[in-house]
Motif scaffolding. Structure first.
Motif, PDB file in Angstrom:
ATOM      1  N   UNK A 249      14.493   9.494  -3.212  1.00  0.00           N
ATOM      2  CA  UNK A 249      15.071  10.736  -2.696  1.00  0.00           C
ATOM      3  C   UNK A 249      16.080  10.437  -1.597  1.00  0.00           C
ATOM      4  N   UNK A 250      15.736   9.544  -0.684  1.00  0.00           N
ATOM      5  CA  UNK A 250      16.650   9.203   0.413  1.00  0.00           C
ATOM      6  C   UNK A 250      17.946   8.587  -0.123  1.00  0.00           C
TER       7      UNK A 250
ATOM      8  N   UNK B 287      14.519  19.379   0.832  1.00  0.00           N
ATOM      9  CA  UNK B 287      13.232  20.073   0.839  1.00  0.00           C
ATOM     10  C   UNK B 287      12.119  19.184   0.327  1.00  0.00           C
ATOM     11  N   UNK B 288      12.388  18.427  -0.732  1.00  0.00           N
ATOM     12  CA  UNK B 288      11.397  17.508  -1.296  1.00  0.00           C
ATOM     13  C   UNK B 288      11.046  16.411  -0.294  1.00  0.00           C
ATOM     14  N   UNK B 289      12.059  15.852   0.376  1.00  0.00           N
ATOM     15  CA  UNK B 289      11.828  14.789   1.358  1.00  0.00           C
ATOM     16  C   UNK B 289      10.971  15.288   2.515  1.00  0.00           C
ATOM     17  N   UNK B 290      11.243  16.472   3.016  1.00  0.00           N
ATOM     18  CA  UNK B 290      10.470  16.991   4.148  1.00  0.00           C
ATOM     19  C   UNK B 290       9.036  17.318   3.745  1.00  0.00           C
ATOM     20  N   UNK B 291       8.826  17.667   2.495  1.00  0.00           N
ATOM     21  CA  UNK B 291       7.458  17.844   2.007  1.00  0.00           C
ATOM     22  C   UNK B 291       6.692  16.528   2.107  1.00  0.00           C
ATOM     23  N   UNK B 292       7.336  15.443   1.671  1.00  0.00           N
ATOM     24  CA  UNK B 292       6.704  14.118   1.729  1.00  0.00           C
ATOM     25  C   UNK B 292       6.445  13.718   3.180  1.00  0.00           C
ATOM     26  N   UNK B 293       7.429  13.942   4.043  1.00  0.00           N
ATOM     27  CA  UNK B 293       7.264  13.588   5.452  1.00  0.00           C
ATOM     28  C   UNK B 293       6.107  14.348   6.085  1.00  0.00           C
ATOM     29  N   UNK B 294       5.926  15.592   5.683  1.00  0.00           N
ATOM     30  CA  UNK B 294       4.848  16.405   6.250  1.00  0.00           C
ATOM     31  C   UNK B 294       3.482  15.946   5.761  1.00  0.00           C
TER      32      UNK B 294
ATOM     33  N   UNK C 241       9.649  11.337 -11.753  1.00  0.00           N
ATOM     34  CA  UNK C 241       9.604  10.251 -10.767  1.00  0.00           C
ATOM     35  C   UNK C 241       8.400  10.400  -9.841  1.00  0.00           C
ATOM     36  N   UNK C 242       8.018  11.645  -9.527  1.00  0.00           N
ATOM     37  CA  UNK C 242       6.832  11.860  -8.696  1.00  0.00           C
ATOM     38  C   UNK C 242       5.592  11.336  -9.414  1.00  0.00           C
ATOM     39  N   UNK C 243       5.571  11.474 -10.740  1.00  0.00           N
ATOM     40  CA  UNK C 243       4.441  11.001 -11.537  1.00  0.00           C
ATOM     41  C   UNK C 243       4.478   9.482 -11.696  1.00  0.00           C
ATOM     42  N   UNK C 244       5.634   8.933 -12.000  1.00  0.00           N
ATOM     43  CA  UNK C 244       5.738   7.521 -12.362  1.00  0.00           C
ATOM     44  C   UNK C 244       5.781   6.583 -11.171  1.00  0.00           C
ATOM     45  N   UNK C 245       6.383   7.012 -10.073  1.00  0.00           N
ATOM     46  CA  UNK C 245       6.574   6.134  -8.922  1.00  0.00           C
ATOM     47  C   UNK C 245       5.473   6.336  -7.890  1.00  0.00           C
ATOM     48  N   UNK C 246       5.277   5.300  -7.081  1.00  0.00           N
ATOM     49  CA  UNK C 246       4.429   5.484  -5.908  1.00  0.00           C
ATOM     50  C   UNK C 246       5.136   6.456  -4.972  1.00  0.00           C
ATOM     51  N   UNK C 247       4.380   7.085  -4.096  1.00  0.00           N
ATOM     52  CA  UNK C 247       4.974   8.056  -3.179  1.00  0.00           C
ATOM     53  C   UNK C 247       5.998   7.378  -2.270  1.00  0.00           C
ATOM     54  N   UNK C 248       5.727   6.133  -1.881  1.00  0.00           N
ATOM     55  CA  UNK C 248       6.654   5.386  -1.045  1.00  0.00           C
ATOM     56  C   UNK C 248       7.989   5.189  -1.769  1.00  0.00           C
ATOM     57  N   UNK C 249       7.919   4.809  -3.045  1.00  0.00           N
ATOM     58  CA  UNK C 249       9.145   4.569  -3.809  1.00  0.00           C
ATOM     59  C   UNK C 249       9.862   5.872  -4.146  1.00  0.00           C
TER      60      UNK C 249
ATOM     61  N   UNK D 253       0.830  -1.200   0.000  1.00  0.00           N
ATOM     62  CA  UNK D 253       0.000   0.000   0.000  1.00  0.00           C
ATOM     63  C   UNK D 253       0.865   1.250   0.000  1.00  0.00           C
ATOM     64  N   UNK D 254       0.463   2.226  -0.785  1.00  0.00           N
ATOM     65  CA  UNK D 254       1.241   3.447  -0.888  1.00  0.00           C
ATOM     66  C   UNK D 254       1.027   4.315   0.347  1.00  0.00           C
TER      67      UNK D 254
END
Length: 364
Positions: A169-170, A219-226, A156-164, A2-3
């Protein structure tokens, strides 16, 4: 598998993110201040990187958040619309500046080579294509890094699941830091004795990804974490005292300053990026002390003009084509006033008219 669920905090759901304009204002003032200082002994402009690095973290956070908002609202991301919006925002004033510099280059015999204009026009100014040191187009290195991020990671934001995408990014941050360390320390030649061609490839990758991309990715990673309700981020966001963002900002500036006793460029810039990401998140809140300071109207106005100021400041600070101000405070003041006027005219009489077309492709 699950994403990750997207759950936008109320502050993110607003069309404009609180205090970001003010933070941009702080960033551009640091850049301008550092460039003016270059005329004074010892002539270092290293503190200007603090402002540029703030812009990098803001870009990564803002772009990722806007794309995730679009995905949540419409179920998809319109990449064509995204790239059109970026083009309308970035290219017109950047290209206008290069045209003006071409005229000034002829009039004042500045000896700016065509290769510098070409690399700036193509947004590859960060690559080791020619000798560095040319002043008037030198600031296009940071624009090149941002443009290269825009060209790669939104796909990658479009093609990948948010988890991937989060994992990508990590891993990218870790790999870029490792690559940067190898390049800076020349471990590939000193320890592994790799061929010159491999060292050259590593050098190119370092210049392409190692001088700011990590900060954008933070910055991108912290957006996802938030937006995925990371427990630690939510804990800090909900429980942090009002003064924490201001304290983190000041500590980050100290850490990134070259005179800091334990300053190490790669580590310091990464720690700084993490601190600035927390600063951005904490200043989304209404009760933040620093957020209230950033809401100051003059500072927000400077923030709105920050991109225009960044583009045009290069010919009004340090070495002017017409008459170098040097350390003459009166001439420096006159040039800074002229910069403010030119940036204001550039934004309100030129850029904003083009931005009206950008808004036609705006979805969130």
């Amino acid at each position: 598998m699950e994403d990750l669920p997207i759950n936008l905090p109320p502050e993110i759901q607003k069309p404009n993110f609180r205090a970001l304009d003010g933070l941009r204002g702080v960033a551009i003032l640091i850049v301008i201040y550092s460039h003016v200082l270059r005329a004074f002994p010892p002539g270092s402009n290293d503190i200007g990187l603090i402002g540029v690095y703030i812009f990098f973290v803001i870009s990564g956070f803002l772009i990722t958040t806007l794309l995730l908002k679009e995905r949540l609202k419409y179920g998809n991301i319109n990449l064509k619309g995204f790239y059109l919006r970026r083009c309308f925002r970035i290219l017109p004033v950047a290209f206008l500046y290069l045209i003006v510099m071409a005229f000034l280059n002829t009039i004042y015999k500045l000896n700016i080579e065509r290769s510098f204009f070409l690399s700036s026009f193509l947004f590859v100014r960060n690559l080791p294509l020619q000798q560095h040191g040319e002043i008037f187009t030198g600031h296009f290195w940071s624009l090149a890094i941002e443009e290269q991020f825009y060209l790669i990671f939104p796909f990658f934001i479009v093609w990948l699941s948010l988890r991937n995408y989060k994992r990508l990014v990590q891993y990218s941050i870790l790999m870029i830091l490792l690559l940067s360390y190898v390049c800076v320390k020349k471990l590939d030649t000193d320890f592994f004795h790799v061929p010159v061609s491999v060292h050259l490839l590593i050098s190119w990758l370092f210049n392409l990804f190692g001088k700011g991309t990590v900060l954008i990715l933070i910055g991108s990673l912290f957006s996802i974490l938030l937006v995925t309700q990371n427990k630690f981020i939510r804990l800090v966001y909900n429980k942090a005292p009002d003064f924490l963002s201001l304290l983190l900002f000041l500590l980050g500036v100290i850490i990134l300053t070259p005179v800091f006793p334990w300053h190490a460029p790669l580590i310091s810039s990464t720690v700084f990026g993490i601190m600035m990401a927390f600063v951005i998140i904490l200043n989304l809140k209404e009760r933040s002390l620093m957020g209230r300071l950033l809401e100051n109207k003059p500072l927000k106005t400077i923030g709105i003009l920050s991109y225009s100021l960044y583009i045009w400041q290069q010919i009004f600070t340090y070495k002017q084509p017409w008459h170098e101000a040097g350390t003459d405070l009166l001439l420096i003041t006159a040039n800074l006033i002229a910069l403010g006027i030119i940036a204001w005219m550039s934004y309100y009489l030129y850029e904003r008219k083009i931005l009206a077309y950008k808004n036609r492709f705006k979805r969130v």
